[in-house]
Design a protein around this motif. Sequence first.
Motif, short mmCIF file in Angstrom:
data_model
loop_
_atom_site.label_atom_id
_atom_site.label_comp_id
_atom_site.label_asym_id
_atom_site.label_seq_id
_atom_site.Cartn_x
_atom_site.Cartn_y
_atom_site.Cartn_z
N ARG A 1 0.81 -1.21 0.00
CA ARG A 1 0.00 0.00 0.00
C ARG A 1 0.84 1.27 0.00
O ARG A 1 0.46 2.27 -0.59
CB ARG A 1 -0.99 -0.01 1.16
CG ARG A 1 -0.56 0.59 2.44
CD ARG A 1 -1.66 0.45 3.45
NE ARG A 1 -1.34 1.18 4.67
CZ ARG A 1 -1.61 2.46 4.84
NH1 ARG A 1 -2.19 3.14 3.90
NH2 ARG A 1 -1.27 3.07 5.96
N PHE B 1 -9.29 1.32 -2.20
CA PHE B 1 -9.44 2.72 -1.81
C PHE B 1 -8.98 2.94 -0.38
O PHE B 1 -8.22 3.88 -0.08
CB PHE B 1 -10.90 3.16 -1.95
CG PHE B 1 -11.18 4.49 -1.32
CD1 PHE B 1 -10.71 5.65 -1.92
CD2 PHE B 1 -11.86 4.58 -0.12
CE1 PHE B 1 -10.93 6.88 -1.32
CE2 PHE B 1 -12.09 5.80 0.47
CZ PHE B 1 -11.62 6.96 -0.14
N VAL B 2 -9.42 2.06 0.52
CA VAL B 2 -9.04 2.23 1.92
C VAL B 2 -7.52 2.10 2.08
O VAL B 2 -6.89 2.84 2.84
CB VAL B 2 -9.77 1.20 2.80
CG1 VAL B 2 -9.21 1.19 4.20
CG2 VAL B 2 -11.25 1.52 2.83
N ALA B 3 -6.91 1.19 1.32
CA ALA B 3 -5.47 0.97 1.46
C ALA B 3 -4.68 2.16 0.92
O ALA B 3 -3.67 2.55 1.49
CB ALA B 3 -5.07 -0.30 0.74
N THR B 4 -5.15 2.75 -0.17
CA THR B 4 -4.34 3.77 -0.83
C THR B 4 -4.88 5.17 -0.64
O THR B 4 -4.14 6.14 -0.75
CB THR B 4 -4.28 3.51 -2.34
OG1 THR B 4 -5.61 3.61 -2.86
CG2 THR B 4 -3.71 2.13 -2.62
N GLY B 5 -6.17 5.30 -0.38
CA GLY B 5 -6.77 6.62 -0.28
C GLY B 5 -6.83 7.34 -1.61
O GLY B 5 -7.05 8.54 -1.67
#
Lengths: 147, 512, 437
Positions: free
Chosen positions: C189, C245-249
């Motif tokens: 990530r 999305f949560v991992a990378t924003g």
Amino acid sequence: MTNDILRILLLALQFGFLALLVGLLWNFSRTLRSDLGAASAAEATTREGIGRLIVVESPAGEPPEGRTLAIGPITSLGRNVNATVYVEDDFVSAQQALLTFRGHAWYLEDQGSTNGTWVNGHRIERPVALSFGDEISLGKVRLRLER
Amino acid sequence: MIAGQVRRLGSALLVGFAVVVGGLGFWQVVAAESLNTRPDNPAVLAALRSQPRGTIFDATGVALARTTVANGLAQRAYSDPAFAHLVGYASLRYGLSGIEAAWDDVLNGFTDPNPLHQWLNDILGRPPTQYDLTLTLDRRLQDYAAAQLGTSVGAIVAIDPATGQVLAMTSTPSFDASGFTGDPGSAAAAWDLIAAQPNDPFVDRARNGVYVPGSIMKVATAAIGLDSGAVTTDTTFPTQPEEEINGMYVDGFLITEHDLNGLTPGLWDMSEAMQVSSNIYFAHVGLEIGQERYLSGAEALGFCAPWRIGPRDHGLSGVASSVTELTDAGCGPFVDDAELASASFGQGRVTASPLMMALLTAAVANGGVLPDPFVVRDIRPASAQNGPLDEIVESFAPGDGTRVMSAQTADSVRALMVDAVHGPLGAPYAGAANVALYGISGVETAGKTGTAQRGGNLPPHSWFIGFVPAGPDGSPAIAVAVIVEGAGPGSQSAAPIGGRVMAEWLRLAGGG
Amino acid sequence: MGGSLRWTEFRLLLPVLLLVPLGFVLAHIGQVGLAETGPLAIPLAYLGLVLAAHLLLRGLGQRGDPFLLPIVAAMGGIGLIILGRLPQDLAGLDALGLGMAPTQLLWFGLGLVVMVGVAVGLRDDGFLRHYKYSWGLFGAVLLVATLIIGSEVNGARLWIFVGPIGFQPSELIKIVLAIFLAGYLAETRAVLSQATVKIGPLKVPPLPYLLPMLVIFGFVMAVVVVSRDLGTALLFFGVFLTMLFVATGRRSYVLFGFLLFFGGSVLAYFLFAHVRVRVDAWLNPWADPADGGYQIIQALYAFARGGVFGEGLGQGIPLINGHTPVPAMHNDFIFAAVGEDLGFIGASAVLALAALLVFRGLRVAIGAGDDFRALLAVGLTASLGLQILIITAGNLKLIPLTGVTFPFLSYGGSSLLASFAIVGVLLAISHRSSSTP
């Protein structure tokens, strides 16, 4: 007539069921709010400052010098991309050290690294409590713990 | 860190749930009512399969439509084909029509006339209570009228001018709906058999037939002309006698007279013109009235808008009649004076339904007040027997009606129509409607025949409108409109039928 | 802490334990004579199972989130009530010859066992994170196996039969996918969220990092094409995108994924008849009310019958002309039955329960304190939440209808076991974070 009374009774019970279902949600949300209150209070201390790391020196540029790193209650340091603070330095182990916030203080613990972890110029052998302003060294990288 | 992203994900999912709740609210609250009453809703259909249904009685208490439930399947039977179009049908497969459709919620009990009952039934989940209907129509007159039409294609509408009660309303050819009301699986055969017959038996010609009115329109033209003050009954047109022979040009369009059977044209007043049914005379009247006044006058009489047959909101509809090109907004303007002149004697783009012409006649008979037509007399609790119960839940009083012409105009038109039957010039035409010919003496008859020309070599439709008793101080008991399709001049076919029906009603009403 | 936690859970559980038996009795009165077992056997067994799970969990020192068990007990209980009022032979009688409700109760009990087992047993998650590629491979093999040896039910190739017992591998794959992605994303990530290539004014991740995404997308599309299981495909892809999305924003990933999926859907619409049928039935079901649009129209009628307050438990129409008013009312359309019986208020309450479950799952993720565990919690929670959204939105004609189950409510062992396993994992993760001093 008795049929009608039974029907009214059943109707009342059906509404009772719906009311209970809604009441159950109410019960959940009330408990939830108190739980969230506690959680956000805990988080507030985290945010305000259980602390942060300032990169004092970093020859390889990762983390970049001068950068401020936000850190959580459990912060791992090492040459592993999984680490919370990823350090690019050949003298740093994959899982070098672990920074933890316990109660009201920070602790640093070496994870059995090859070249050791240093606090204010002293190599640490066991978990040590840190003060804000202490300098942590891993390989050639130096970090300062600040509030 | 991750926490921020997780929160954003949480918000996104929350929006998703909110949207689903919105959808739930739409189908369960906003759209629920319309979905629950959709005719293809299987729950509705399943309930209907075994649903008892109120009986429909005629004014004398004879059952016209009854439901029997056998083996969980409701079967509706109709006793009298003369009522087929008005009563309609309630078929599991082909839906509803006529009174069965308009009064469905009362017959099946889904809507209770008593709101408190309705509410209790709803919350207690009681089975609905059915109700019976009693019509204003008398089966004897209806059957008599249908028998007069016999195998010819046509329609008869009879109205009590004073109250607006429909006394008879029948259309031929008719059908028996009993064959396709029950088991949806076997309904198609009976339906297809009827649908395959010539002249489309399913069409209700009385309410929805659209015909050229021909000369009976002259009654409307006279009423509009007299009421607007454009003409009087003494008005004559100097050029008329010559135009009877040579025709008259209006906007370059040649208007000709019909065959006067060797009569020598003279300078006719309105009564004489009505008796011989002069096209030229009434073309002049129309032109005297003018396009706008004619149009608004026709609208006042009930042209240009669909009919509602009451009572209340349980309306049966009747097709809109017209004097010009009909649009969704009503009658359009006359294109030119030629169209106006043609309309004035019932040609051009004029169309009329038998219902329209019967009501126009009723308005004349009723001193200028167009009565509110209605077909259901009262509502009673459903009866298990073969006759109506004595208890009446709701009975319907006649409406106030609408004044469409002055009493003076109405009386003038009445006199014109009496002359058309009894006058020396008129007798060869409408004289066949005189009820004296059918066993009723001492009563004056008002009437007017019409011969609606059709294109090509098709024989014209035969029209008659009239009412009795039509004396200066008589109170008319019945107004009729009769059309027989393709039966030639009105005097030959429609006029005698109209006379017989009126005479029959005087007999029935007098004896009963 | 432990004591107050047990007390919190019990306090939340108590109204549930009142609600569900009352519902059973009401449903039984509402339609006397249909249930084959006595009216009290099932609710009592339910009561015992849930209480036992609660006591066992807390007795063994598990200190996971106290909301999870009460929420899923309520959802599962409502599912049981609804299944109890439907004709019991709807799903065909199983090997034991039991009706639908008793069978579901059996699976419910097994699910609780699995939940407690996972919650207590998953003390060390090393084997999950270290062997992520093996997990990924396992999932892939399972998927391919389904496509090859799976049996078709209702036109979709979803089932693997071992002897008389069939299961839906997609339920298991869902979990395995979340484990694999959590491991993969936790490791990469940092790179995925930092690395960029500039194309003009746009910052995009370098192509090599997009490759795994494309591979998974290809996989998902393969599922659509071969197994005809649109719902599961949508679910897999949704779980993947949320985790990414949560991992990378980075929204660009999500946007790119959406575009890809949208493009793929449009393509599938024109290429595959079964996709076209679904979409057309969604756009205008009344154009083909007897065939393509039949299910959704009947579902909408069921919702409409419920109205605001519902027909009353057990008073929804059991059969119309010998069929349930909505086909598949025990699994894909159980939400329509909930809407019919409990009305807008009751169905909204069930949705609120589901939202609460998602909320707690994400809360567990935030508190996880470790990327892998956080991502795993996010992935599993998202899989439950998205699945509920997909099926309910499909039932309500908000999106084209795709056949997935309603977790904890729908009839079926695979779905129940998988859902309870997910709750077990969430409990285990929250236990670890709460035990950090």
